[in-house]
Write an enzyme that holds these catalytic residues in place. Structure first.
Site, short mmCIF file in Angstrom:
data_model
loop_
_atom_site.label_atom_id
_atom_site.label_comp_id
_atom_site.label_asym_id
_atom_site.label_seq_id
_atom_site.Cartn_x
_atom_site.Cartn_y
_atom_site.Cartn_z
N GLY A 12 81.91 -19.40 -6.10
CA GLY A 12 80.97 -18.47 -6.22
C GLY A 12 79.75 -19.07 -6.96
O GLY A 12 79.84 -20.38 -7.48
N ARG A 13 78.45 -18.24 -7.08
CA ARG A 13 77.37 -18.92 -7.80
C ARG A 13 77.62 -19.37 -9.30
O ARG A 13 77.59 -20.57 -9.71
CB ARG A 13 76.29 -18.01 -7.62
CG ARG A 13 75.30 -17.91 -6.55
CD ARG A 13 74.38 -16.86 -6.65
NE ARG A 13 75.11 -15.66 -6.79
CZ ARG A 13 75.00 -14.52 -6.02
NH1 ARG A 13 74.65 -14.67 -4.80
NH2 ARG A 13 75.46 -13.42 -6.07
N GLY A 98 84.10 -12.68 -17.06
CA GLY A 98 82.61 -12.74 -16.95
C GLY A 98 82.09 -11.60 -16.03
O GLY A 98 80.89 -11.39 -15.88
N HIS A 155 62.23 -11.47 -14.35
CA HIS A 155 62.98 -11.86 -13.36
C HIS A 155 62.68 -12.09 -12.21
O HIS A 155 61.34 -11.98 -11.48
CB HIS A 155 64.27 -10.95 -13.31
CG HIS A 155 65.12 -10.80 -14.30
ND1 HIS A 155 65.13 -9.94 -15.58
CD2 HIS A 155 66.24 -11.42 -14.58
CE1 HIS A 155 65.82 -10.29 -16.38
NE2 HIS A 155 66.54 -11.08 -16.04
N LYS A 159 65.83 -9.79 -7.59
CA LYS A 159 66.43 -8.93 -8.48
C LYS A 159 66.16 -7.58 -8.05
O LYS A 159 65.12 -7.08 -7.80
CB LYS A 159 66.12 -9.18 -9.89
CG LYS A 159 66.90 -8.20 -11.00
CD LYS A 159 66.94 -8.81 -12.17
CE LYS A 159 67.52 -7.91 -13.31
NZ LYS A 159 68.99 -7.79 -13.10
N GLY A 165 69.85 -5.29 -17.24
CA GLY A 165 70.91 -4.73 -18.05
C GLY A 165 70.67 -5.23 -19.43
O GLY A 165 71.13 -4.37 -20.46
N1 LIG Z 1 79.15 -12.96 -17.98
C1 LIG Z 1 77.79 -13.25 -17.36
O1 LIG Z 1 77.02 -13.85 -18.07
C2 LIG Z 1 77.67 -13.48 -16.05
C3 LIG Z 1 76.60 -14.15 -15.34
C4 LIG Z 1 76.22 -14.19 -14.06
C5 LIG Z 1 77.15 -13.47 -13.23
N2 LIG Z 1 77.91 -12.66 -13.81
C6 LIG Z 1 79.15 -11.71 -13.04
O2 LIG Z 1 80.03 -12.45 -12.44
C7 LIG Z 1 80.43 -12.18 -11.09
C8 LIG Z 1 80.56 -13.19 -9.96
O3 LIG Z 1 78.82 -13.45 -10.14
P1 LIG Z 1 78.53 -14.56 -8.92
O4 LIG Z 1 76.95 -14.60 -9.02
O5 LIG Z 1 79.33 -16.04 -9.16
O6 LIG Z 1 78.98 -14.00 -7.65
P2 LIG Z 1 79.32 -14.80 -6.37
O7 LIG Z 1 78.48 -15.94 -6.03
O8 LIG Z 1 79.40 -13.68 -5.21
O9 LIG Z 1 81.01 -15.35 -6.83
C9 LIG Z 1 82.27 -14.61 -6.79
C10 LIG Z 1 83.39 -15.37 -6.43
O10 LIG Z 1 84.45 -14.71 -6.39
C11 LIG Z 1 84.93 -14.91 -5.40
N3 LIG Z 1 86.30 -14.13 -5.35
C12 LIG Z 1 86.41 -12.94 -4.88
N4 LIG Z 1 87.49 -12.26 -4.77
C13 LIG Z 1 88.48 -13.52 -4.72
C14 LIG Z 1 89.87 -13.69 -5.25
N5 LIG Z 1 90.73 -12.78 -4.65
N6 LIG Z 1 90.18 -15.04 -5.25
C15 LIG Z 1 89.27 -15.80 -5.63
N7 LIG Z 1 87.93 -15.79 -5.41
C16 LIG Z 1 87.60 -14.61 -5.08
C17 LIG Z 1 84.16 -14.95 -4.27
O11 LIG Z 1 84.41 -15.27 -3.13
P3 LIG Z 1 84.03 -14.88 -1.47
O12 LIG Z 1 82.47 -15.75 -1.54
O13 LIG Z 1 85.13 -15.55 -0.72
O14 LIG Z 1 84.03 -13.57 -1.64
C18 LIG Z 1 83.07 -15.61 -4.83
O15 LIG Z 1 83.02 -16.94 -4.47
C19 LIG Z 1 79.68 -10.96 -10.99
O16 LIG Z 1 80.25 -9.62 -11.40
C20 LIG Z 1 78.50 -11.26 -11.66
O17 LIG Z 1 77.81 -9.93 -12.17
C21 LIG Z 1 78.36 -12.62 -15.08
#
Ligand SMILES: NC(=O)c1ccc[n+]([C@@H]2O[C@H](COP(=O)([O-])OP(=O)(O)OC[C@H]3O[C@@H](n4cnc5c(N)ncnc54)[C@H](OP(=O)(O)O)[C@@H]3O)[C@@H](O)[C@H]2O)c1
Length: 268
Positions: A12-13, A98, A155, A159, A165
């Site tokens: 993921g990102r 996260g 942003h 967005k 949030g």
């Molecule tokens: N805590 C923080 O500071 C923070 C900062 C940024 C983002 N976030 C949160 O973090 C989460 C991910 O954000 P993102 O921007 O990285 O989203 P993203 O690019 O969609 O990444 C999520 C990843 O998880 C993978 N995934 C889903 N189900 C899986 C499984 N069963 N096994 C292995 N991998 C799996 C997805 O794979 P697929 O592509 O194959 O579905 C994708 O690669 C979101 O909830 C976002 O809101 C939090």
């Protein structure tokens, strides 16, 4: 000794930034990462995924393959995290979450698991943002009742939600300190002729433009002077580095339910 870490959702990102942050951290040994069983990235080298070159670790589809890790870092989806935490509980592994957007009931499920294993639930892992919340608390306590309080956030054009949030949380932190009900005192935008500003108001202003990663400012303004507390994020790496900090802290912490304020020692 280095802390062994696995990244869940490594394609993921955030996952790609987390790989780099873990691999380059002097106190961390990256042991691997997971992708979906159906992902086109199964078996990909993690270094290639994150753009840092081959590192000899392949993306796997099972957590069992990553069992040598001490701490798991999960930035996936709500459903996946709730599955992963069961596995961590069964295998006595610490977990940094996260992933965002859990309902109250889902947070309660996470809290149940945290009775058995150490868990950090951190919807914003940026160290700076969490420190900013503390600074807002201190400032609101000292001058909040005597100043006009406004929150500004900016942003990127993609967005979808507004205010962010983080801006909402800033308002909540300040309102809690001042014993105000944020639902009653928040003003989301102004236009045209209006009455003089009410002292209790907490105003929110938003812009959306270009590729701004995220900027937040709280104004505490009096006649003749004002305090501005600002946080600017310039890359996702800030969230990844905060997650590393949480993982290192968690590796030395007993079972329990924690947040970034615990990690940074900002409570109490
Ligand atoms: N805590 C923080 O500071 C923070 C900062 C940024 C983002 N976030 C949160 O973090 C989460 C991910 O954000 P993102 O921007 O990285 O989203 P993203 O690019 O969609 O990444 C999520 C990843 O998880 C993978 N995934 C889903 N189900 C899986 C499984 N069963 N096994 C292995 N991998 C799996 C997805 O794979 P697929 O592509 O194959 O579905 C994708 O690669 C979101 O909830 C976002 O809101 C939090």
């Amino acid at each position: 000794m280095k802390v062994k870490i696995a990244i869940l959702g490594c394609s993921g990102r955030m996952g790609r930034n987390l790989i780099q942050a873990a691999y380059e951290h002097e106190n961390i040994e990256l042991v691997g990462g997971s992708v979906r069983a159906t992902s086109s990235f199964v078996g990909f080298d993690l270094g290639e995924l994150s753009g840092i070159g081959t590192i000899g670790l392949k993306a796997s589809t099972s957590l069992t393959a990553l069992v040598s890790a001490d701490v798991f870092i999960d930035f996936t989806s709500i459903e996946t995290t709730l599955e992963n935490i069961k596995w961590c509980q069964q295998n006595n592994k610490a977990l940094v979450i996260g992933t965002t957007g859990f309902s109250h009931e889902q947070v309660q499920l996470i809290e149940e698991s945290a009775k058995i294993i150490p868990v950090v639930l951190a919807p914003n892992t940026s160290v700076g943002v969490n420190l900013m919340f503390k600074l807002l608390e201190i400032t609101a306590k000292a001058i909040g009742d005597h100043t006009d309080i406004e929150i500004f956030e900016a942003h990127h054009r993609f967005k979808k939600d507004a205010p962010s949030g983080t801006a909402m949380k800033m308002g909540q932190v300040i309102a809690d300190v001042l014993d105000r009900d944020i639902d009653k005192v928040a003003v989301y935008g102004r236009e045209g002729i209006m009455a003089e500003r009410s002292k209790d108001t907490i105003g929110f202003a938003t812009i959306r433009a270009g590729d701004i990663v995220g900027e937040h400012t709280a104004f505490f303004a009096d006649l003749g002077e004002r305090i501005e507390i600002t946080h600017k994020a310039s890359s996702r790496m800030t969230f990844a580095l905060g997650a590393m900090r949480a993982a290192l802290w968690l590796s030395e912490t007993k079972a329990g339910f924690y947040d970034m304020q615990d990690v940074l020692g900002l409570k109490g």
